[in-house]
Write a protein that holds these residues in place. Sequence first.
Motif: not given
Lengths: 168, 175
Positions: A118-130, A84-96
């Motif tokens: 982030d072991q799979i895809i580069p991540t821009d923002v991490y949002v903590p919580g559960c 899925v990540y590879d299919q997104i055209p650049d510039p692309k962003y990831v929120i974990s």
Amino acid sequence: MGLIDSVDMPQPVKFILNWGRKYSLWVMNFGLACCAIEFIAASTSKHDFIRYGVIPFAHGPRQADLLVVAGTVTDKMAPALKRVYDQIPDPKYVISFGSCSNCGGPYWDSYSVTKGVDQIIPTDVYVPGCPPRPEALLHGIIRLQDKIGKEDLREKWSGRVTQPAVAE
Amino acid sequence: MAGSPSRLSPSDIAERLTAQFGEDITAFEDVHGHAVVAVTPGRYQELATFCRNEPDLDFDYFDFLCGIDYRPKDAGYQVVTHLYSTRHNHHVRIKLDCDAEKPVAPTLSGVWPGANWHEREAFELFGIRFDGHPHMVKLLLPEQFEGHPLRKDFPLMTREAKPWPGAAEGEEIEE
């Protein structure tokens, strides 16, 4: 990419380009667990992230700018996420979004859970919580928009991985 | 449909099974109002078929099947099959002991088709082979996954780096 990555744009042009990009984030929800429900809550009328220009109507990864990984990524799901990540055209962003996709969360010693998206895809923002509350996602989105606003397009499109921001 | 619904008590169920299978029923317990019987491997399939076909037992619903790793405290593995009768509203659990080195159990997938996936799951998680199963391959784990993760000797790499912080309330290990 052409002009943008061959020439250093003047500051006003950069500003306008980034301003346009940061308030038009077509988002792809990669919802895998309970965090996806919080994502949906953030998209509905009470929290309403469309007011920040985050548009949850991307028909698929090929129309999206932002990928929100909300939930527990397992080793079996990881190849699908990469695809899925590879299919997104650049510039692309990831929120974990949420502890599981940040680092494995409560499944830190599981045999099947990937310890951080982030072991799979580069991540821009991490949002903590559960799971994080919808407000936390809004905060993460604002942090991402700050990041996009300060971005050098030439740098971004060079393919170099940029430093992640962590939502506090 | 033969006969009217009549719920059998756990001891009644055990009595019916013992009358039919005699010494092959090696143990009986009444746990939370459910009959729990242990059976020898030789008559496991026969017992399952009997439970399904006998009108006053009529276990038509195969609830679940799972493996248990009792090593190293006790010997070997166990396969637990939970059956339910939708007509009589009674339950039975059938326990089958398996070898510690090469755990093998007869399949129930010919008796209840629903057992098929449960047995594949027990196979991938505990490495218990089911003799006569039509498709004994992994169900949920990735194909390249090695080992049987719910076995007690399965190494968790993260715990090698950082040991388990300690038992939480309620999960103390009795010694």
